[in-house]
Design a protein around this motif. Structure first.
Motif, PDB file in Angstrom:
ATOM      1  N   ASN A 299       0.830  -1.231   0.087  1.00 58.76           N
ATOM      2  CA  ASN A 299       0.037  -0.130  -0.073  1.00 58.76           C
ATOM      3  C   ASN A 299       0.878   1.196  -0.079  1.00 58.76           C
ATOM      4  OD1 ASN A 299      -2.422  -1.559   0.173  1.00 58.76           O
ATOM      5  ND2 ASN A 299      -2.131  -1.609   2.390  1.00 58.76           N
ATOM      6  N   ARG A 300       2.140   1.078   0.082  1.00 57.76           N
ATOM      7  CA  ARG A 300       3.120   2.281   0.348  1.00 57.76           C
ATOM      8  C   ARG A 300       2.521   3.311   1.274  1.00 57.76           C
ATOM      9  NH1 ARG A 300       6.908   3.778  -2.767  1.00 57.76           N
ATOM     10  NH2 ARG A 300       6.234   6.149  -3.040  1.00 57.76           N
ATOM     11  N   THR A 301       2.299   2.821   2.530  1.00 53.71           N
ATOM     12  CA  THR A 301       1.852   3.441   3.600  1.00 53.71           C
ATOM     13  C   THR A 301       2.749   4.542   3.796  1.00 53.71           C
ATOM     14  OG1 THR A 301       0.969   1.331   4.545  1.00 53.71           O
ATOM     15  CG2 THR A 301       1.113   3.134   5.996  1.00 53.71           C
ATOM     16  N   ASN A 302       1.936   5.734   4.008  1.00 50.50           N
ATOM     17  CA  ASN A 302       2.561   7.067   4.207  1.00 50.50           C
ATOM     18  C   ASN A 302       3.265   6.889   5.944  1.00 50.50           C
ATOM     19  OD1 ASN A 302       3.468   9.587   5.067  1.00 50.50           O
ATOM     20  ND2 ASN A 302       1.488  10.505   3.906  1.00 50.50           N
ATOM     21  N   MET A 303       4.313   7.147   6.156  1.00 45.76           N
ATOM     22  CA  MET A 303       4.614   7.015   7.571  1.00 45.76           C
ATOM     23  C   MET A 303       4.387   8.271   8.388  1.00 45.76           C
ATOM     24  SD  MET A 303       8.149   4.699   7.561  1.00 45.76           S
ATOM     25  CE  MET A 303       8.089   4.839   9.317  1.00 45.76           C
ATOM     26  N   GLU A 304       4.027   9.088   7.969  1.00 49.98           N
ATOM     27  CA  GLU A 304       3.852  10.555   8.644  1.00 49.98           C
ATOM     28  C   GLU A 304       2.598  10.212   9.493  1.00 49.98           C
ATOM     29  OE1 GLU A 304       3.962  14.404  10.375  1.00 49.98           O
ATOM     30  OE2 GLU A 304       5.555  12.877   9.198  1.00 49.98           O
ATOM     31  N   ASN A 305       2.689  10.291  10.892  1.00 50.37           N
ATOM     32  CA  ASN A 305       1.507  10.141  11.961  1.00 50.37           C
ATOM     33  C   ASN A 305       1.398   8.707  12.092  1.00 50.37           C
ATOM     34  OD1 ASN A 305       1.430  12.646  12.529  1.00 50.37           O
ATOM     35  ND2 ASN A 305      -0.073  12.910  10.610  1.00 50.37           N
ATOM     36  N   TYR A 306       2.301   7.683  11.534  1.00 47.45           N
ATOM     37  CA  TYR A 306       1.997   6.075  11.436  1.00 47.45           C
ATOM     38  C   TYR A 306       3.286   5.626  12.148  1.00 47.45           C
ATOM     39  CZ  TYR A 306       1.598   1.482   9.999  1.00 47.45           C
ATOM     40  OH  TYR A 306       1.430  -0.113   9.718  1.00 47.45           O
ATOM     41  N   GLY A 307       3.307   5.556  13.604  1.00 40.52           N
ATOM     42  CA  GLY A 307       4.365   5.215  14.320  1.00 40.52           C
ATOM     43  C   GLY A 307       4.545   3.628  14.317  1.00 40.52           C
ATOM     44  N   VAL A 308       5.949   3.127  14.374  1.00 39.68           N
ATOM     45  CA  VAL A 308       6.071   1.850  14.273  1.00 39.68           C
ATOM     46  C   VAL A 308       5.667   1.026  15.612  1.00 39.68           C
ATOM     47  CG1 VAL A 308       7.838   0.059  13.860  1.00 39.68           C
ATOM     48  CG2 VAL A 308       7.663   2.242  12.404  1.00 39.68           C
ATOM     49  N   LYS A 309       5.000   0.295  15.869  1.00 43.18           N
ATOM     50  CA  LYS A 309       4.740  -0.639  17.056  1.00 43.18           C
ATOM     51  C   LYS A 309       5.884  -1.468  17.352  1.00 43.18           C
ATOM     52  CE  LYS A 309      -0.238   0.137  17.251  1.00 43.18           C
ATOM     53  NZ  LYS A 309      -1.209  -0.225  16.287  1.00 43.18           N
ATOM     54  N   PRO A 310       6.577  -1.458  18.601  1.00 45.04           N
ATOM     55  CA  PRO A 310       7.380  -2.575  18.805  1.00 45.04           C
ATOM     56  C   PRO A 310       6.916  -4.106  18.822  1.00 45.04           C
ATOM     57  CG  PRO A 310       6.907  -1.569  20.884  1.00 45.04           C
ATOM     58  CD  PRO A 310       6.083  -0.966  19.850  1.00 45.04           C
ATOM     59  N   ASP A 311       7.711  -4.955  18.633  1.00 46.21           N
ATOM     60  CA  ASP A 311       7.443  -6.523  18.714  1.00 46.21           C
ATOM     61  C   ASP A 311       7.324  -6.718  20.180  1.00 46.21           C
ATOM     62  OD1 ASP A 311       7.636  -7.127  16.052  1.00 46.21           O
ATOM     63  OD2 ASP A 311       9.644  -6.874  16.142  1.00 46.21           O
ATOM     64  N   ILE A 312       8.168  -6.025  21.109  1.00 46.42           N
ATOM     65  CA  ILE A 312       8.070  -6.288  22.343  1.00 46.42           C
ATOM     66  C   ILE A 312       8.095  -4.791  23.130  1.00 46.42           C
ATOM     67  CG2 ILE A 312       9.368  -7.040  24.500  1.00 46.42           C
ATOM     68  CD1 ILE A 312      10.526  -9.198  22.739  1.00 46.42           C
ATOM     69  N   PHE A 313       6.983  -4.494  23.695  1.00 48.04           N
ATOM     70  CA  PHE A 313       6.893  -3.231  24.244  1.00 48.04           C
ATOM     71  C   PHE A 313       7.539  -3.280  25.740  1.00 48.04           C
ATOM     72  CE2 PHE A 313       4.818  -0.155  27.285  1.00 48.04           C
ATOM     73  CZ  PHE A 313       4.753   1.056  26.512  1.00 48.04           C
ATOM     74  N   VAL A 314       8.611  -2.142  25.937  1.00 43.60           N
ATOM     75  CA  VAL A 314       9.302  -2.127  27.107  1.00 43.60           C
ATOM     76  C   VAL A 314       9.183  -0.783  27.225  1.00 43.60           C
ATOM     77  CG1 VAL A 314      11.252  -2.348  28.358  1.00 43.60           C
ATOM     78  CG2 VAL A 314      10.545  -4.181  26.954  1.00 43.60           C
ATOM     79  N   GLU A 315       9.323  -0.022  28.320  1.00 43.76           N
ATOM     80  CA  GLU A 315       9.142   1.442  28.700  1.00 43.76           C
ATOM     81  C   GLU A 315      10.048   1.763  29.887  1.00 43.76           C
ATOM     82  OE1 GLU A 315       6.389   5.098  28.643  1.00 43.76           O
ATOM     83  OE2 GLU A 315       5.429   3.373  29.544  1.00 43.76           O
ATOM     84  N   ASN A 316      10.897   2.531  29.742  1.00 44.55           N
ATOM     85  CA  ASN A 316      11.683   2.901  30.753  1.00 44.55           C
ATOM     86  C   ASN A 316      11.180   4.001  31.623  1.00 44.55           C
ATOM     87  OD1 ASN A 316      14.218   1.480  30.020  1.00 44.55           O
ATOM     88  ND2 ASN A 316      14.642   2.987  28.636  1.00 44.55           N
ATOM     89  N   SER A 317      11.223   3.622  32.894  1.00 44.00           N
ATOM     90  CA  SER A 317      10.489   4.834  33.943  1.00 44.00           C
ATOM     91  C   SER A 317      11.539   5.934  34.168  1.00 44.00           C
ATOM     92  CB  SER A 317       9.961   4.090  34.852  1.00 44.00           C
ATOM     93  OG  SER A 317      10.954   3.781  35.713  1.00 44.00           O
ATOM     94  N   PRO A 318      10.770   6.973  34.689  1.00 44.14           N
ATOM     95  CA  PRO A 318      11.936   8.076  35.266  1.00 44.14           C
ATOM     96  C   PRO A 318      12.705   7.406  36.455  1.00 44.14           C
ATOM     97  CG  PRO A 318       9.825   8.808  34.927  1.00 44.14           C
ATOM     98  CD  PRO A 318       9.543   7.535  34.820  1.00 44.14           C
ATOM     99  N   GLU A 319      11.951   6.404  37.202  1.00 48.27           N
ATOM    100  CA  GLU A 319      12.903   5.752  38.099  1.00 48.27           C
ATOM    101  C   GLU A 319      14.117   5.291  37.589  1.00 48.27           C
ATOM    102  OE1 GLU A 319       9.121   7.393  39.483  1.00 48.27           O
ATOM    103  OE2 GLU A 319       9.591   5.620  38.077  1.00 48.27           O
ATOM    104  N   ASP A 320      13.810   4.492  36.396  1.00 50.44           N
ATOM    105  CA  ASP A 320      14.903   3.610  35.701  1.00 50.44           C
ATOM    106  C   ASP A 320      15.920   4.626  35.384  1.00 50.44           C
ATOM    107  OD1 ASP A 320      13.500   1.163  35.738  1.00 50.44           O
ATOM    108  OD2 ASP A 320      12.509   1.454  33.873  1.00 50.44           O
TER     109      ASP A 320
END
Length: 101
Positions: free
Chosen positions: A50-71
């Protein structure tokens, strides 16, 4: 664009948080009064059918991991830790396959 290309080339898993999708290319133009203005000029598209336009189309991770402020305060990077764990798993499974052959 980097994680989308990494995934499209099959180089490995994307680990972390979704990207923002802010990938449009802009150009700067000088105005007669000496000021400048930036305007969109180049789009970035995925290499899918579809030649997807990447503008406003974020790439979702295969494994979601978020660093916290405490980290961050503790000098810990859970995204890198998870990536290393995944690579060790991959190395272990490949070594196991090689022993079977």
């Amino acid at each position: 664009m980097f994680p989308a290309g990494f995934r499209a080339l099959g180089l490995g898993k994307v680990i972390g948080t979704p990207t923002t999708g802010a990938v449009i290319g802009t150009g700067s133009y000088s105005l007669i009064d000496g000021s400048t203005v930036r305007t969109p000029g180049v789009g970035v598209f995925l290499a899918d059918k579809n030649r997807t336009n990447m503008e406003n189309y974020g790439v979702k991770p295969d494994i979601f991991v978020e660093n916290s402020p405490e980290d961050n305060l503790a000098g810990r990077d859970r995204q890198i830790e998870t990536a290393v764990q995944e690579l060790l798993k991959e190395i272990g499974s490949k070594a196991q396959q090689a022993r079977k052959e």
